[in-house]
Scaffold this active site. Structure first.
Site, short mmCIF file in Angstrom:
data_model
loop_
_atom_site.label_atom_id
_atom_site.label_comp_id
_atom_site.label_asym_id
_atom_site.label_seq_id
_atom_site.Cartn_x
_atom_site.Cartn_y
_atom_site.Cartn_z
N GLN A 166 0.84 -1.20 0.00
CA GLN A 166 0.00 0.00 0.00
C GLN A 166 0.87 1.25 0.00
O GLN A 166 1.85 1.28 0.74
CB GLN A 166 -0.89 0.00 1.25
N GLU A 305 -2.73 -4.42 7.15
CA GLU A 305 -3.79 -5.42 7.25
C GLU A 305 -3.74 -6.46 6.14
O GLU A 305 -4.76 -6.78 5.55
CB GLU A 305 -5.13 -4.69 7.24
N GLU A 330 -6.16 -3.49 12.87
CA GLU A 330 -5.79 -4.31 11.70
C GLU A 330 -6.80 -5.42 11.48
O GLU A 330 -7.13 -5.76 10.34
CB GLU A 330 -4.38 -4.87 11.86
N HIS A 333 -9.90 -4.31 9.67
CA HIS A 333 -9.70 -4.19 8.22
C HIS A 333 -10.11 -5.47 7.49
O HIS A 333 -10.30 -5.44 6.27
CB HIS A 333 -8.23 -3.91 7.90
N GLU A 352 -10.11 3.47 6.02
CA GLU A 352 -9.50 3.81 7.32
C GLU A 352 -10.47 4.41 8.33
O GLU A 352 -10.36 4.16 9.52
CB GLU A 352 -8.31 4.75 7.10
N TYR A 418 -8.79 8.85 8.70
CA TYR A 418 -9.02 7.96 9.85
C TYR A 418 -10.06 8.55 10.80
O TYR A 418 -11.05 7.92 11.12
CB TYR A 418 -7.71 7.77 10.62
N LYS A 592 5.27 6.96 11.86
CA LYS A 592 4.49 7.77 12.79
C LYS A 592 5.36 8.42 13.84
O LYS A 592 5.05 9.51 14.33
CB LYS A 592 3.47 6.85 13.46
ZN LIG Z 1 -5.76 1.07 8.90
#
Ligand SMILES: [Zn+2]
Length: 636
Positions: A166, A305, A330, A333, A352, A418, A592
């Site tokens: 992804q 995921e 996850e 998903h 998301e 998200y 992150k």
């Molecule tokens: Zn996600």
């Protein structure tokens, strides 16, 4: 899942393609390709309405010395009878030959290169071509593949390989149409050097943990995988290393390097219960097994995921299971994202936002409403920050249905997708009641199982099954405003002000009372995070020293807490935190955490930038290409 068969809905399918067009035995399902303008993927060169891939069969050897995978990809194609060519996506792999099902050579050429998208890979079709075989080799710098030297692993003895597809990276190692709207079944035969083990995001042909087909005299081990459900091609994933398996429950288990396996298994002890809780909410788990693999610390995300096999950062291991909402995410998903998948990255929120909403419902089922309310409140904080980062409430990128044409899809990977997405669903839930909303969500997944979806489809489905012509409800929900307009609509459900009452009181008292040492011991990770994130950003060295001393922040084994602490320390040029900062930035590569810290350091020319330069020189080989691509731009 019968609903996924070709021609399930005539408007959505490839017109003029006979339903019998399944060249390799008919075991696979063929998912529809959407026909509407909003489902045209600007990040793929493919023209699936003319000719599309329906199944990918990989036969690959993994070469750690050359850092390549090489072999063949055999593609089943569904085409219009008049189609002259099929267009694949390609970013870097070298093509040796292209043949049809009978072994006859097919002409091919590449289009002009785009630095983000790669090139169109155009293959000429004969009138009777139903299968195409590409013989190829990936390049050592393939953006989806990260090759780790033994030194970069926990065990230090064997190399490691993992992929991250992804959003549009799989076109660097899998020759196919790399668009989430073109779902494909797939299989793989993978040869790796002994004693390494290969795992993929599909059931192995055999029982988990004992599926080696053969160890050849040459020291090669061969593994077989097969995904009979059509999936978005970014969900094809591989990991190879010195990994072992531990069962967690009847259908759950974890892979990891031997040294990481025991702490990982302890942290993941609730996984089977999570699957049960998720099934009660969203319907039967549709993928068979739910296993996970804990990757080396350079994995760029918290989790990915990949179906049947979630890929995880080791930084979720806190020792006290306090960061396992990541697993709930996850796992969720498996329905939102993998079952019903955004047709294009413009509707990433359908993956998301829905998952973030679902994650907290799973957390609530397992750990109670208080914990879930707190996570919602933290999410609303993150949403506020995301709106600020996107130029405020009128910023175009605060829309759920976002315009990513001419940009990398990763630019849509923000908390708008998200948290605004989750806030939207919570708002609908609050208006119709949980019972009705749950029935709707379960129905949404069932009605679109193994299919691509768009925002427009979601709204149409919601109107048909939930609003049902109730004009007062329609007005209250502000559906189009949520999805197509910037900012946060005024009907958003606010955070529960009581969720963190004690913590917020401690924040307010901090200037007088100092660090809340006694209370801290009884707080959850979410409460501790709230405290650190809510403190005024400007703190003096004495206050920071008192915080660290009282709360033992530098010594915490919890990655989220150490990040929150270091973020505060960097904002205040707090010199005593520099050794901990160096340790953190050179021991893991989760985007992150590392992206914002480097950005903050780089923005401070006299104090931070020289530190960033020093750490980055040391740590860059550890980081994933997706992370270095952004950090290189800081010119450290
Ligand atoms: Zn996600």
């Amino acid at each position: 899942m019968i609903r996924t068969l070709l021609l399930a809905a005539s408007v959505l399918t490839l017109a003029a393609v006979p339903a019998t067009a399944q060249p390799s035995g008919g075991r696979q399902q063929v998912a529809p390709v959407l026909a509407t303008a909003d489902a045209v993927d600007p990040h793929s060169f493919a023209r699936p309405r003319e000719a599309r891939v329906s199944n990918v069969a990989l036969d690959l050897s993994v070469d750690f010395a050359g850092r390549t995978v090489a072999g063949t990809a055999t593609l089943d194609i569904v085409r219009r009878p008049t189609a002259r060519e099929i267009v694949l996506d390609r970013k870097g792999y070298d093509v040796q030959s292209v043949t049809d099902g009978a072994g006859r050579k097919l002409a091919f050429r590449f289009g002009p290169a785009d630095k983000d998208l790669g090139t169109a890979f155009i293959i000429g079709l004969r009138p009777d071509t139903r299968q195409v075989q590409v013989r190829y080799r990936s390049r050592p710098d393939a953006s989806a593949l990260q090759w780790l030297s033994p030194a970069q692993t926990a065990g230090k003895r064997q190399p490691f390989l993992f992929s991250q597809g992804q959003a549009i990276e799989n076109r660097s190692w899998v020759p196919t149409q790399d668009s989430p709207g073109i779902r494909q079944t797939w299989s793989a035969r993978i040869r790796v050097p002994a004693p390494l083990t290969a795992v993929m995001s599909a059931p192995s042909e055999g029982v988990a943990g004992s599926f080696i087909q053969a160890t050849l005299p040459t020291g090669t081990r061969t593994f077989h995988f097969r995904m009979d459900h059509p999936v978005a091609p970014y969900l094809i994933a591989i990991a190879v290393g010195d990994i072992r398996f531990q069962q967690l429950g009847p259908r759950t288990g974890v892979w990891a390097e031997p040294a990481t396996l025991p702490p990982a298994a302890r942290e993941l002890v609730d996984t089977e219960k999570m699957v049960d809780a998720a099934e009660r909410l969203f319907g039967p788990y549709p993928w068979g097994r739910y296993d996970m693999i804990v990757l080396p610390p350079s994995f760029p995300y918290g989790g990915m995921e990949n179906p049947t096999l979630t890929f995880l950062t080791p930084t979720f291991i806190a020792g006290d299971r306090s960061l396992v909402s990541l697993i709930a995410h996850e796992l969720a998903h498996s329905w939102s994202g993998n079952l019903a998948t955004n047709a294009t990255w413009a509707d990433f929120w359908l993956n998301e936002g829905t998952t973030t909403y679902a994650e907290r419902r799973i957390v609530e089922a397992l750990y109670g409403p208080r914990v879930a309310r707190q996570q919602v409140a933290l999410g609303i904080d993150s949403l506020g920050k995301a709106v600020d980062d996107a130029s405020g409430p009128t910023g175009a990128d605060t829309r759920l249905h976002i315009d990513l044409r001419g940009r990398r899809p990763d630019e849509g990977l923000t908390d708008i997708a998200y948290e605004k997405g989750a806030a939207f669903l919570r708002t609908v839930e609050a208006n119709v009641g949980r019972e009705r909303f749950d029935v709707f969500m379960r129905g949404w997944f069932t009605r679109h199982a193994f299919q691509p979806v768009t925002s427009a489809m979601f709204l149409a489905d919601l109107r048909q099954h939930l609003v049902r012509g109730d004009t007062a409800l329609e007005r209250r929900l502000q559906l189009d405003r949520w999805v197509y307009k910037p900012g946060i609509p005024d009907n958003a459900v606010p955070a529960d002000r009581q969720a963190f009452a004690a913590v917020d009181a401690a924040v307010a008292a901090f200037p007088r009372a100092g660090a809340p040492v006694a209370a801290w011991a009884g707080w959850t990770t979410d409460e501790r995070l709230r405290f650190l994130q809510r403190l005024p950003r400007k703190q003096g060295a004495a206050q920071l020293a008192a915080l660290d001393r009282g709360l033992r922040l530098t010594d915490t084994g919890n990655s989220e807490l150490i990040f929150a602490w270091l973020d505060l320390a960097v904002a205040n040029r707090y010199q005593p935190a520099v050794p901990a900062l160096e340790r953190f930035l050179t021991s893991q590569g989760r985007g992150k955490f590392v992206r914002p810290l480097y950005k903050a350091l780089a923005a401070d020319p006299s104090w931070g930038r020289p530190l960033a330069v020093r750490f980055y020189r040391q740590a860059r080989p550890l980081y994933h290409p997706l992370v270095t691509r952004d950090l290189d731009a800081l010119k450290l």
